[in-house]
Design a protein around this motif. Structure first.
Motif, PDB file in Angstrom:
ATOM      1  N   ASP A  15       6.870 -16.968  -9.641  1.00 65.03           N
ATOM      2  CA  ASP A  15       7.133 -16.270  -7.950  1.00 65.03           C
ATOM      3  C   ASP A  15       8.020 -15.103  -8.225  1.00 65.03           C
ATOM      4  O   ASP A  15       9.162 -14.806  -8.774  1.00 65.03           O
ATOM      5  CB  ASP A  15       7.671 -17.141  -7.345  1.00 65.03           C
ATOM      6  N   ALA A  66      11.282 -13.297  -6.555  1.00 64.29           N
ATOM      7  CA  ALA A  66      11.981 -14.202  -5.410  1.00 64.29           C
ATOM      8  C   ALA A  66      12.957 -13.741  -6.503  1.00 64.29           C
ATOM      9  O   ALA A  66      13.466 -13.726  -6.703  1.00 64.29           O
ATOM     10  CB  ALA A  66      11.610 -15.906  -5.804  1.00 64.29           C
ATOM     11  N   GLU A 110       3.035  -0.663  -5.901  1.00 63.91           N
ATOM     12  CA  GLU A 110       3.719  -1.561  -5.041  1.00 63.91           C
ATOM     13  C   GLU A 110       5.324  -0.884  -4.445  1.00 63.91           C
ATOM     14  O   GLU A 110       5.585  -0.585  -3.240  1.00 63.91           O
ATOM     15  CB  GLU A 110       4.246  -2.664  -5.309  1.00 63.91           C
ATOM     16  N   GLU A 161      -2.375  -7.636  -1.687  1.00 61.01           N
ATOM     17  CA  GLU A 161      -1.285  -8.393  -1.931  1.00 61.01           C
ATOM     18  C   GLU A 161      -0.346  -6.784  -2.702  1.00 61.01           C
ATOM     19  O   GLU A 161       0.587  -7.696  -2.617  1.00 61.01           O
ATOM     20  CB  GLU A 161      -1.780  -8.594  -4.069  1.00 61.01           C
ATOM     21  N   ASP A 182       1.749  -6.696   0.499  1.00 58.86           N
ATOM     22  CA  ASP A 182       2.391  -8.433   0.757  1.00 58.86           C
ATOM     23  C   ASP A 182       3.669  -8.035   0.089  1.00 58.86           C
ATOM     24  O   ASP A 182       5.253  -8.873   0.103  1.00 58.86           O
ATOM     25  CB  ASP A 182       1.438  -9.532   0.780  1.00 58.86           C
ATOM     26  N   ALA A 183       3.340  -7.850  -1.275  1.00 49.68           N
ATOM     27  CA  ALA A 183       4.482  -7.858  -2.540  1.00 49.68           C
ATOM     28  C   ALA A 183       5.175  -7.117  -2.531  1.00 49.68           C
ATOM     29  O   ALA A 183       7.120  -6.840  -2.110  1.00 49.68           O
ATOM     30  CB  ALA A 183       3.843  -7.122  -3.915  1.00 49.68           C
ATOM     31  N   LEU A 242       6.571  -5.710   1.684  1.00 52.85           N
ATOM     32  CA  LEU A 242       7.169  -6.199   2.337  1.00 52.85           C
ATOM     33  C   LEU A 242       7.871  -7.375   1.973  1.00 52.85           C
ATOM     34  O   LEU A 242       9.118  -7.311   2.335  1.00 52.85           O
ATOM     35  CB  LEU A 242       5.801  -6.822   3.726  1.00 52.85           C
ATOM     36  N   ARG A 243       7.394  -7.908   1.196  1.00 53.41           N
ATOM     37  CA  ARG A 243       8.404  -9.488   0.613  1.00 53.41           C
ATOM     38  C   ARG A 243      10.104  -8.978   0.156  1.00 53.41           C
ATOM     39  O   ARG A 243      11.027  -9.004   0.438  1.00 53.41           O
ATOM     40  CB  ARG A 243       7.474 -10.168  -0.361  1.00 53.41           C
ATOM     41  N   ILE A 246      11.919  -6.734   2.458  1.00 58.68           N
ATOM     42  CA  ILE A 246      12.807  -8.112   3.525  1.00 58.68           C
ATOM     43  C   ILE A 246      14.050  -8.748   2.374  1.00 58.68           C
ATOM     44  O   ILE A 246      14.734  -8.514   2.890  1.00 58.68           O
ATOM     45  CB  ILE A 246      11.527  -8.903   4.020  1.00 58.68           C
ATOM     46  N   ASP A 247      13.641  -9.338   1.539  1.00 59.40           N
ATOM     47  CA  ASP A 247      14.118 -10.353   0.538  1.00 59.40           C
ATOM     48  C   ASP A 247      15.513  -8.588   0.511  1.00 59.40           C
ATOM     49  O   ASP A 247      16.958  -9.520   0.112  1.00 59.40           O
ATOM     50  CB  ASP A 247      13.792 -10.055  -0.514  1.00 59.40           C
ATOM     51  N   ARG A 253      12.419  -8.875   9.566  1.00 51.16           N
ATOM     52  CA  ARG A 253      10.933  -9.552  10.367  1.00 51.16           C
ATOM     53  C   ARG A 253      11.492 -10.613  11.613  1.00 51.16           C
ATOM     54  O   ARG A 253      12.942 -11.433  11.061  1.00 51.16           O
ATOM     55  CB  ARG A 253      10.148 -10.460   9.671  1.00 51.16           C
TER      56      ARG A 253
END
Length: 632
Positions: free
Chosen positions: A456, A459, A513, A546, A549-550, A552-553, A556-557, A563
């Motif tokens: 990941d 992460a 991205e 993907e 998604d990458a 957005l994550r 957020i992180d 969210r």
């Protein structure tokens, strides 16, 4: 008062019981069958006292059929009285008894040639030469030989004095902190008194009113009264033949082989590591798993034995073995034992217990574990700590293996810690760690983090609970905290709230991205409180799959967007402005309609925003209203 136990050994009908009677005036044959047949079947007891010395005698049976009774009496003996009839000389049970006593490491011996009145001088001389040859390769090679006649009394006074002199040198030393340990060799019921258990007190002291444990079950019992050699006493000490009147236990719960002990010190075990020496005349080598009968103090348990190095143990050789028993025994490091073949009953050898709580090791670890066990006590403690790895080992675990109170071993453990042979875990209530396991924890931590982030790449960290489960699966909480602090100190991990991170690691996005992420934040900020869903944002920014998604994550992180409950996406800048506005409103509490009207929101938008404010601690719900809790 000095105390010592003397045990007789020798062939049947060689005059052991008559000798003890001549020395003490006590007839040790208690049973009608013994008197009728003229042989000792079970253990007999007598005593002799002079000034500051008390000598207890255990008269053991000599017949092969009764050898298991003899073995029950041989534990705790400090002086062996080897009895050989001058008119018959050395016989089979003489040899077996001396072999057993050698294996039990009885520290001293006196040899007695009895029935001197029945043998001429040349026969006496031949018998003495035969004894010297028998004892030549045993620990008792230098034992003095006394020629006596129990019938005429010749030589008895000299033998009695020799026993008293040797007894003063071999007397059991009793320390105040020694736990009580009484292996039971008899249990019976006396009318008017109740349940009685007797044995030779192996360590410690017992007083009326003491609470004891019946081991290996751990059942609690209490002592009502104490007798030593038939006399009521206020205290019985190690090295004395002791009778205890008990409460809290029925007669059918007592049997030879059980032990009465100080509570909380001992525990039963079925698997032991031991050092075993096979007798030179043992019938077979020990190879693979072998059925055996273990004799330890008064206990007798069947089980199986196997060499720990995988090699056959030949007659006359010494090796390390594992004992797996059908029933638990109460054993500690240093206990002596005898091994016999179950059928036909033949003595194979004996030795000493190295680890009464042995656990099978990986093949690569066995050699190091055994090397520590055969060393001194400190080396054994290190080996036990090493075997527990990052679980750590508690003081109590060590004390129970040694059969001493935890308080009696703490100073020794702290000395090992000062020598950097152990680590005392802070704030742990006496938990100790093998220093060598630290390197293993460090290696595992690096591997777990590397594997997690390889899988990941976006992460920010591995959840702390998951990291602990994978890096320190067996460690108790105090040890977990200590090892995490150590990993942090050594720059192997960083603790970030509920996450563990690799020091210096930063999450970065690839070109496409990164572009999507920038547009996501831009669109979320432009939308203000009119939050959109992830799907809606994907249509606006033109990303999909993907890459979206990458992105957005990532945002957020990074805390750029949030969210909300239900999935709506709102910019963190918008939420900060919302918190500032609420703080400036002058409201102490407000309703959902108040909130909707002030910010011109639909209920679909208002409720997720309020739930987020509640979960972040900015507001608190009370009924249908919110209370402002903190300033932004």
């Amino acid at each position: 008062m000095l105390r010592v136990i003397v045990g007789t050994a020798g062939h049947i009908d060689h005059g052991k019981t008559e000798l003890v009677r001549a020395l003490t005036g006590v007839d040790c044959d208690r049973w009608a069958e013994e008197k009728e047949r003229g042989i000792t079947i079970d253990l007999g007891f007598a005593h002799l006292a002079e000034e500051d010395l008390q000598v207890g005698f255990i008269d053991v049976p000599g017949h092969q059929r009764f050898l298991h009774n003899a073995l029950a009496g041989l534990g705790g003996i400090r002086i062996l009285l080897l009895v050989v009839a001058a008119d018959e000389g050395v016989m089979p049970q003489t040899r077996e008894h001396i072999a057993i006593c050698s294996l039990l490491a009885i520290p001293s011996a006196l040899v007695v040639l009895t029935k001197k009145d029945l043998a001429p001088d040349d026969v006496l001389e031949l018998a003495e030469l035969e004894l010297q040859e028998l004892l030549e390769d045993t620990p008792f090679a230098d034992a003095p030989v006394h020629q006596v006649s129990s019938l005429t009394g010749e030589g008895i006074a000299e033998l009695r004095q020799a026993i008293l002199d040797l007894g003063r040198r071999q007397a059991v030393q009793v320390a105040d902190h020694d736990p009580a340990r009484l292996p039971i060799d008899r249990a019976f019921h006396l009318k008017g008194l109740g349940v009685i258990a007797t044995g030779t007190l192996a360590s410690g002291q017992v007083r009326p009113g003491d609470a004891l444990e019946l081991m290996p079950s751990g059942q609690a019992v209490r002592v009502r009264s104490v007798q030593v050699h038939g006399q009521a006493r206020e205290v019985a000490a190690a090295g004395e033949r002791t009778s205890l009147q008990l409460t809290g236990v029925d007669l059918d719960e007592l049997s030879r082989g059980l032990q009465l002990t100080t509570p909380g010190i001992f525990e039963g075990s079925r698997i032991l590591a031991a050092r075993l020496r096979l007798l030179p005349d043992a019938p077979d080598a020990i190879e693979g798993t072998t059925p055996i009968r273990l004799h330890l103090y008064s206990s007798e348990v069947i089980g199986r034995l196997r060499p720990l190095d995988g090699k056959a143990l030949e007659p006359g050789e010494e090796g390390l073995v594992e004992l797996r028993l059908a029933a638990p025994v109460n054993a500690i490091r240093g206990d002596r034992f005898i091994i016999r073949r179950p059928s036909p009953l033949t003595t194979l050898g004996g030795g000493d217990i190295l680890d009464p709580r042995w656990r099978r090791r990986r093949k690569a670890e066995i050699a190091a574990s055994l090397e520590g066990l055969v060393g001194d006590r400190a080396s054994a403690i290190e080996s036990w700590a090493r075997g527990e790895r990052e679980r750590g080992i508690a003081t109590e675990q060590i004390s129970r293996r040694l059969g001493v109170p935890a308080s009696a071993v703490v100073a020794e453990l702290r000395q090992l810690a000062e020598q950097e042979r152990l680590i005392e875990v802070p704030n742990s209530s006496d938990l100790w760690l093998d220093p060598a396991c630290i390197a293993g924890v460090e290696t595992r931590a690096r591997k777990v983090l590397a594997a997690y982030f390889a899988k990941d790449r976006l992460a920010r960290g591995i959840p702390k609970a998951e990291a602990i489960r994978r890096i320190l699966p067996a460690s108790p909480p105090p040890l977990v905290q200590y090892l995490l602090d150590l990993l942090t100190e050594r720059n192997i991990v960083e603790v970030d709230g509920r996450l563990l991170r690799q020091p210096g690691r930063r999450v970065e996005l690839a070109g496409a991205e990164a572009e999507i992420a920038a547009r996501l934040v831009e669109e979320a900020e432009a939308a203000g409180l009119a939050a959109n869903s992830a799907e809606g944002l994907a249509l606006i920014v033109g990303g999909a799959g993907e890459a979206f998604d990458a992105a957005l994550r990532f945002v957020i992180d990074e805390g750029q967007v949030v969210r909300l409950p239900g999935g709506l996406i709102v910019a963190e800048k918008t939420l900060e402005a919302l918190r500032q506005d609420l703080a400036a409103s002058g409201w102490e509490r407000f309703s959902v309609p108040d909130f909707k009207d002030r910010f011109d929101l639909t209920r679909k938008l208002a409720l997720p925003l309020l739930e987020h404010l509640d979960s972040s601690g900015f507001t608190r719900r009370v009924g249908d209203e919110r209370i402002l809790v903190s300033s932004p």
